[in-house]
Structure formats: structure tokens, C-alpha cells
Design a protein around this motif. Structure first.
Motif, PDB file in Angstrom:
ATOM      1  N   HIS A  54       0.834  -1.205   0.000  1.00 31.68           N
ATOM      2  CA  HIS A  54       0.000   0.000   0.000  1.00 31.68           C
ATOM      3  C   HIS A  54       0.870   1.257   0.000  1.00 31.68           C
ATOM      4  O   HIS A  54       0.571   2.231  -0.703  1.00 31.68           O
ATOM      5  N   MET A  55       1.930   1.247   0.770  1.00 29.52           N
ATOM      6  CA  MET A  55       2.828   2.404   0.820  1.00 29.52           C
ATOM      7  C   MET A  55       3.477   2.653  -0.541  1.00 29.52           C
ATOM      8  O   MET A  55       3.538   3.789  -1.026  1.00 29.52           O
ATOM      9  N   ILE A  56       3.955   1.562  -1.163  1.00 28.23           N
ATOM     10  CA  ILE A  56       4.586   1.698  -2.487  1.00 28.23           C
ATOM     11  C   ILE A  56       3.584   2.274  -3.488  1.00 28.23           C
ATOM     12  O   ILE A  56       3.918   3.162  -4.292  1.00 28.23           O
ATOM     13  N   GLY A  57       2.357   1.790  -3.433  1.00 26.40           N
ATOM     14  CA  GLY A  57       1.320   2.309  -4.327  1.00 26.40           C
ATOM     15  C   GLY A  57       1.023   3.774  -4.059  1.00 26.40           C
ATOM     16  O   GLY A  57       0.859   4.572  -4.995  1.00 26.40           O
ATOM     17  N   ASN A  58       0.962   4.154  -2.783  1.00 23.87           N
ATOM     18  CA  ASN A  58       0.680   5.545  -2.424  1.00 23.87           C
ATOM     19  C   ASN A  58       1.736   6.497  -2.969  1.00 23.87           C
ATOM     20  O   ASN A  58       1.429   7.620  -3.389  1.00 23.87           O
ATOM     21  N   LEU A  59       2.991   6.063  -2.960  1.00 23.27           N
ATOM     22  CA  LEU A  59       4.078   6.936  -3.400  1.00 23.27           C
ATOM     23  C   LEU A  59       4.040   7.216  -4.902  1.00 23.27           C
ATOM     24  O   LEU A  59       4.732   8.119  -5.382  1.00 23.27           O
ATOM     25  N   LYS A  60       3.223   6.465  -5.627  1.00 25.20           N
ATOM     26  CA  LYS A  60       3.055   6.737  -7.054  1.00 25.20           C
ATOM     27  C   LYS A  60       2.419   8.098  -7.292  1.00 25.20           C
ATOM     28  O   LYS A  60       2.449   8.621  -8.407  1.00 25.20           O
TER      29      LYS A  60
END
Length: 223
Positions: free
Chosen positions: A30-36
Motif C-alpha cells: 500500500h505504501m509503495i502504491g501511495n508513493l506513485k
């Protein structure tokens, strides 16, 4: 047999450990996706759309996403129920205060219960804000997650709620990861230092990664 395991303290701790690790894996993704969001509107909205089409054509539209949601709900409920029951069991086992003070525990350990409550409330608010749009500020727009995120973190209370919850998350992971490792038998005298270091690194990275989104909006980097 399942009931016997669940009724035992070890069984409840195991449920807590496994459900916690499931949620931790989700949080990393989820964090990796948010940083997009730092790559712009089109990239972030495309990612949000991709989440709904994962597995097609074998899986129908949003089926994979709903499967993930169901697993997460089960993990959250199992984690919360086992934590509550273990807490009650601990209180009943020691109805009176210790004559001698217990050794001072870490700040994360002493705030695990309050941290869990804060995170539970944050999850409810987060869903109502960015999933259903019920409490969203600025007018919720279906299919435009980038704009919805910017709207949320353009408000002072949205930033305060998120940052406080993410600090609580960091403390929760810092203690919880190490505890889960001990419960599942991964801990040992030689591995404890490495496990504690891993817990600290995970807690720090996840806290910074999630806080980076509201900070990006506050500073105008994301707009």
C-alpha cells in the motif's frame, strides 16, 4: 481442536502474529502504491484503476480487490479480538498492582493498546474518506483518486489525523514485528538483534513512506 487452540494464550498470540504479518505485507504494498502519487495524476489514477482489473479476464472486475479486502477485514478483526481477549486475560491474572514496579518497558510496548485503538479509528475514517467518500472534503469524485487525496490533505485535520495515525503505526510495527517473530519461533539469542533492527527499519520506512503523501500535498510538491 481449533477451539482448543483459540482458547489458549499461545493460540491467541499466534493468531495475532499471523494476522499482523498479513497486514504488514499489505502495508508495504500500500505504501509503495501511495508513493506513485509523486509521479503525477495520470500515473496514480492508472494505478488505482489497475487495482480493480488485476486478474482479468479470469477474475471479474474488482473481484481481486474485494478478495484482498475480505482477507484484510478478517486479519483486522482477528488481530483486534485476540488482542482484546489477551489484554482482558492479563488483567484478570493480575487483579492487584505489583508490590515492586515492573522493569520499564519501551515506549512502543506501553502504547500498543492505545496505538491499536488509534489505528482502528483511522481505518474507519480512511475508508469513509477515500473509499466511500462519506466524510470527504471538497466533493468526492469517483475514479479520480489523485484529486481526492489532494483534497483530503489540503485540510489541516486530514493531515493531523494521518500523521498521528502513522506515528502510532510506526510504534505498533516496531514492537509488533519483534513480538510476532518471538511468537512464531523465529527469535533466538543470536537472531534477536537482527529482528529488532528489521523491526526498527520497517517501522521507520513505513512511517516516512505514508507521511510523505500528506507532506507532499502540504508543501505543494503534490498538487
Amino acid at each position: 481442536m481449533a477451539r482448543t487452540v483459540w482458547d489458549s494464550t499461545v493460540g491467541k498470540k499466534t493468531v495475532m502474529a499471523v494476522s499482523g504479518l498479513v497486514m504488514l505485507l499489505y502495508l508495504v504494498a500500500h505504501m509503495i502504491g501511495n508513493l506513485k502519487i509523486y509521479f503525477g495524476t495520470e500515473e496514480f489514477n492508472h494505478y488505482a484503476h489497475w487495482l480493480r482489473t488485476v486478474g482479468e479476464p479470469f477474475m471479474h472486475y474488482e473481484w481481486t480487490l474485494w478478495l484482498i479486502r475480505v482477507v484484510l477485514v478478517v486479519a483486522v478483526v482477528a488481530h483486534a479480538v485476540s488482542a482484546y481477549q489477551l489484554s482482558r486475560r492479563d488483567i484478570k491474572a493480575r487483579p492487584s498492582k505489583y508490590v515492586h514496579k515492573k522493569p520499564r518497558s519501551s515506549y512502543a510496548t506501553r502504547t500498543m493498546r492505545w496505538g491499536g485503538i488509534i489505528l482502528g479509528l483511522f481505518i474507519v475514517w480512511h475508508i469513509l474518506d477515500l473509499t466511500t467518500g462519506t466524510v470527504h472534503s471538497g466533493g468526492f469524485e469517483t475514479g479520480k483518486p489523485y484529486q481526492n487525496v489532494v483534497d483530503t490533505f489540503s485540510t489541516w485535520y486530514g493531515n493531523v489525523i494521518c500523521i498521528v495515525a502513522m506515528l502510532a503505526l510506526g510504534l505498533h510495527i516496531r514492537h509488533g514485528f519483534w513480538s510476532a517473530a518471538q511468537t512464531l519461533g523465529a527469535g533466538s539469542r543470536t537472531r534477536d538483534r537482527a529482528l529488532k533492527t528489521t523491526a526498527n527499519v520497517l517501522a521507520l520506512l513505513l512511517t516516512i513512506g505514508f507521511v510523505a503523501v500528506p507532506v507532499g500535498v502540504m508543501t505543494g510538491v503534490v498538487s
